[in-house]
Design a protein around this motif. Structure first.
Motif, PDB file in Angstrom:
ATOM      1  N   THR A 315      39.558  43.978  52.695  1.00 17.27           N
ATOM      2  CA  THR A 315      38.375  43.835  52.046  1.00 17.27           C
ATOM      3  C   THR A 315      38.220  45.219  51.198  1.00 17.27           C
ATOM      4  N   LEU A 316      37.999  46.314  52.234  1.00 19.53           N
ATOM      5  CA  LEU A 316      37.852  47.516  51.426  1.00 19.53           C
ATOM      6  C   LEU A 316      38.405  47.884  50.377  1.00 19.53           C
ATOM      7  N   MET A 317      39.596  47.387  50.394  1.00 17.27           N
ATOM      8  CA  MET A 317      40.880  47.820  49.335  1.00 17.27           C
ATOM      9  C   MET A 317      40.543  47.002  48.300  1.00 17.27           C
ATOM     10  N   TRP A 318      40.118  45.729  48.540  1.00 22.03           N
ATOM     11  CA  TRP A 318      40.009  44.831  47.577  1.00 22.03           C
ATOM     12  C   TRP A 318      38.463  45.342  46.763  1.00 22.03           C
ATOM     13  N   ILE A 319      37.376  45.898  47.260  1.00 26.36           N
ATOM     14  CA  ILE A 319      36.337  46.308  46.736  1.00 26.36           C
ATOM     15  C   ILE A 319      36.794  47.559  46.000  1.00 26.36           C
ATOM     16  N   VAL A 320      37.444  48.506  46.557  1.00 27.05           N
ATOM     17  CA  VAL A 320      37.942  49.948  45.692  1.00 27.05           C
ATOM     18  C   VAL A 320      38.510  49.382  44.627  1.00 27.05           C
ATOM     19  N   ALA A 321      39.638  48.242  44.459  1.00 30.11           N
ATOM     20  CA  ALA A 321      40.306  47.937  43.533  1.00 30.11           C
ATOM     21  C   ALA A 321      39.329  47.390  42.359  1.00 30.11           C
ATOM     22  N   SER A 371      47.236  43.896  50.294  1.00 27.45           N
ATOM     23  CA  SER A 371      46.928  42.733  49.805  1.00 27.45           C
ATOM     24  C   SER A 371      45.638  42.847  49.433  1.00 27.45           C
ATOM     25  N   GLY A 372      44.771  43.896  49.561  1.00 29.39           N
ATOM     26  CA  GLY A 372      43.338  43.951  48.929  1.00 29.39           C
ATOM     27  C   GLY A 372      43.712  44.618  47.277  1.00 29.39           C
ATOM     28  N   SER A 373      44.988  44.841  46.801  1.00 28.29           N
ATOM     29  CA  SER A 373      45.258  45.039  45.504  1.00 28.29           C
ATOM     30  C   SER A 373      44.971  44.008  44.446  1.00 28.29           C
ATOM     31  N   ALA A 374      44.863  43.014  45.031  1.00 32.53           N
ATOM     32  CA  ALA A 374      44.558  41.563  44.348  1.00 32.53           C
ATOM     33  C   ALA A 374      43.145  41.781  43.797  1.00 32.53           C
ATOM     34  N   GLY A 375      42.358  42.509  44.338  1.00 36.90           N
ATOM     35  CA  GLY A 375      41.164  42.752  43.843  1.00 36.90           C
ATOM     36  C   GLY A 375      40.784  43.226  42.351  1.00 36.90           C
ATOM     37  N   VAL A 376      41.698  43.558  41.725  1.00 34.55           N
ATOM     38  CA  VAL A 376      41.864  44.092  40.388  1.00 34.55           C
ATOM     39  C   VAL A 376      41.714  42.775  39.417  1.00 34.55           C
ATOM     40  N   GLU A 377      42.329  41.813  39.966  1.00 34.99           N
ATOM     41  CA  GLU A 377      42.399  40.463  39.103  1.00 34.99           C
ATOM     42  C   GLU A 377      41.190  39.830  38.496  1.00 34.99           C
ATOM     43  N   PRO A 378      40.113  39.657  39.528  1.00 37.87           N
ATOM     44  CA  PRO A 378      39.073  38.922  39.177  1.00 37.87           C
ATOM     45  C   PRO A 378      38.145  39.669  38.080  1.00 37.87           C
ATOM     46  N   ALA A 379      38.261  41.261  38.470  1.00 41.90           N
ATOM     47  CA  ALA A 379      37.549  42.071  37.601  1.00 41.90           C
ATOM     48  C   ALA A 379      37.969  41.945  36.084  1.00 41.90           C
ATOM     49  N   VAL A 380      39.395  42.110  35.961  1.00 38.77           N
ATOM     50  CA  VAL A 380      39.951  42.093  34.757  1.00 38.77           C
ATOM     51  C   VAL A 380      39.828  40.851  34.171  1.00 38.77           C
ATOM     52  N   MET A 381      40.091  39.688  35.029  1.00 42.31           N
ATOM     53  CA  MET A 381      39.954  38.518  34.296  1.00 42.31           C
ATOM     54  C   MET A 381      38.773  37.876  33.778  1.00 42.31           C
ATOM     55  N   VAL A 382      37.766  37.893  34.755  1.00 43.89           N
ATOM     56  CA  VAL A 382      36.245  37.602  34.288  1.00 43.89           C
ATOM     57  C   VAL A 382      35.898  38.238  33.149  1.00 43.89           C
ATOM     58  N   HIS A 383      36.124  39.298  32.818  1.00 47.63           N
ATOM     59  CA  HIS A 383      35.921  39.874  31.335  1.00 47.63           C
ATOM     60  C   HIS A 383      36.495  39.089  30.464  1.00 47.63           C
ATOM     61  N   GLY A 384      37.705  38.625  30.542  1.00 51.78           N
ATOM     62  CA  GLY A 384      38.520  37.986  29.589  1.00 51.78           C
ATOM     63  C   GLY A 384      37.887  36.455  29.596  1.00 51.78           C
ATOM     64  N   VAL A 385      37.466  35.743  30.563  1.00 45.96           N
ATOM     65  CA  VAL A 385      36.797  34.408  30.427  1.00 45.96           C
ATOM     66  C   VAL A 385      35.395  34.563  29.750  1.00 45.96           C
TER      67      VAL A 385
END
Length: 504
Positions: A315-321, A371-385
């Motif tokens: 989760t920490l890695m997710w937040i950092v990413a 596994s927390g590296s996936a945290g970049v996906e929502p941040a990048v994709m929500v902007h696109g949405v």
């Protein structure tokens, strides 16, 4: 004009704001504690694989179903009023869940908490925007987002500590005190008239209801497949309702003057691709929520608190990413960053999924961190949405995106439960053919049930049963993570193709 509530700033924010941020922390904690408590709950009660999935799934599913209604009701009846009602429902559900003596009542209270979350989240977000000065609104929204992440961190740690030192009941009721403090601050610091109330833009209530019914019945069908009895009435009924509801929704949306789903919007690649990838990420995350705590506690043998520490590392890695995605996107590009996150997370999933009964601690830790590296996906994709919507539709777009993501989370929990149950039962039935049918019904359906029954066996038979249950669990656990990697490879290919066309 902003409505400044309090002259007593705390870190340059009014007291009212911190009550709203606390509400977000409480919602996140309430959502996460159930997954940590699954192992002791499954050992305390005779729980079927279907019920085990619903204990975790009912909260995000109910929140998804009522999310759009929560925002509409808040606009119509007052944000403060709806917020207090939502917080009160969450408090009652937390207390009730900690006092149950059967699984179905626990699921009922956890479902009620999902309704409370749907009322709290949109109201608290709008009020957080209202109670601060104009110059601090960006900071306020950032802090509310951070509060949700903090709750996601504190939930597993708090639940793990309480389960280890007290009981699983203490973990479920732990959020009640935070909720009561939040109610007190909101009632004392925020006037009743704060926030828009009265005239609201048209809302497609029929479309929202049909959407909720379609999502709920589809997931009911998926979870129902984990029940290996001969009675398939629920599964057949739920998929029939889902099909009929979907057809009705399509017809209604074409005729509605203010449809919930605009066909022009749904056809945009800039909407479909980011939304689809976010849905995949949430699906995998939901499966991890359901499986990881059971694996770490019942297979690896960690205490609830130590297991929570491992999950928190991811989760920490997710937040950092997520928090660094903006700066990293400018340096590497959104496409490259999104693809890198998928690859890194997939490697982590491989480390976790193939760890087996006796994992290497360093490899397991590395797997959770990656596994927390996936945290970049929502941040990048929500902007696109959001960029795919017109400016005056951003608020609705954000609500719809949140609803879809929560359905993705619920789907992941249901799907992981189905995969685990199918593999577990198949392996255990081969091992336990000598046991009676009444025993197999729960000893061969969940690993917690196997532990529960094993306590009544002699030492040698107990050990054999537990080892068989661990091996059976690991098979389903591995199969889910293989599916997660396949889905991420698919998402990687989609982003790669989009990058060549220059559209996301």
């Amino acid at each position: 004009m902003s409505f400044l509530i309090s002259k007593r700033p705390i870190l340059q924010m009014p007291v009212a704001f911190w009550g709203l941020a606390l509400a977000y922390v409480a919602v996140a904690i309430n959502t996460t504690v159930a997954s940590v408590a699954l192992p002791p709950i499954s050992r305390a009660f005779e729980v079927s694989s279907e019920q085990l999935s619903w204990i975790v799934n009912c909260t995000p599913l109910a929140a998804s179903a009522f999310m759009l209604f929560g925002g509409h009701w808040a606009s119509r009846y007052g944000f403060r009023r709806v917020l207090v009602i939502g917080l009160s429902i969450l408090t009652v559900s937390a207390v009730g869940a900690s006092m149950v003596f059967d699984v179905n009542t626990l699921i009922a209270f956890r479902t009620l908490s999902g309704l409370g979350s749907a009322l709290v989240m949109p109201s608290a977000l709008v009020l957080a925007y209202q109670v601060v000065e104009d110059s601090r609104r960006r900071t306020a929204i950032g802090l509310v987002t951070a509060a949700q992440a903090i709750g996601g961190l504190l939930g597993p740690l708090l639940a793990g500590y309480l389960i280890t030192t007290l009981s699983w009941r203490a973990s479920l009721v732990s959020v009640a005190k935070l909720l009561l403090v939040s109610i007190q601050i909101v009632c004392s610091e925020i006037p009743k008239r704060v926030g828009h109330k009265g005239q609201v833009r048209p809302f497609d209530q029929i479309g929202a209801a049909l959407t909720a019914l379609f999502g709920t019945s589809t997931l009911l069908f998926l979870v129902g497949l984990t029940n290996h009895s001969d009675n398939r009435f629920v599964s057949i009924g739920s998929i029939s309702v889902a099909v009929i509801t979907l057809i009705t929704l399509i017809i209604h949306e074409k005729r509605c003057p203010y449809p919930l789903f605009r066909l022009k919007q749904l056809r945009k690649r800039s909407f479909l691709v980011p939304t689809g990838i976010n849905w995949i990420v949430q699906l995998v995350y939901g499966g991890m929520i359901f499986l990881n705590m059971q694996y770490l506690q019942l297979v690896v043998g960690l205490s609830a608190f130590k297991a929570a520490l491992l999950v928190v590392a991811g989760t920490l890695m997710w937040i950092v990413a997520s928090s660094s995605s903006g700066a990293l996107s400018k340096r590497f590009g959104s496409y490259r960053l999104a693809m890198l996150g998928l690859v890194s997370a997939s490697i982590g999933y491989g480390f976790i999924g193939f760890s087996g009964i006796n994992p290497n601690p360093l490899v397991l830790i590395l797997g959770f961190v990656l596994s927390g590296s996936a945290g970049v996906e929502p941040a990048v994709m929500v902007h696109g949405v959001l960029e795919s919507y017109e400016d005056d539709q951003w608020s609705f777009g954000a609500s719809l995106n949140a609803m879809i993501m929560r359905y993705g989370l619920s789907t992941g929990i249901a799907l992981s439960g189905l995969i685990l149950s199918s593999s577990f039962v198949a392996v255990m039935n081969q091992t336990l053919t000598r046991l009676g049918d009444s025993v197999e019904s729960y000893a061969a359906s969940t690993i917690g049930g196997a532990y529960r029954f094993a306590s009544s066996l002699p030492d040698n038979e107990r050990n054999d049963l537990i080892i068989a249950a661990k091996n059976a669990f690991v098979v389903g656990f591995r199969e889910f993570y293989i599916l997660a990697i396949v889905l991420y490879v698919f998402a990687f290919i989609v982003i790669l193709l989009q990058s060549k066309s220059g559209r996301l």
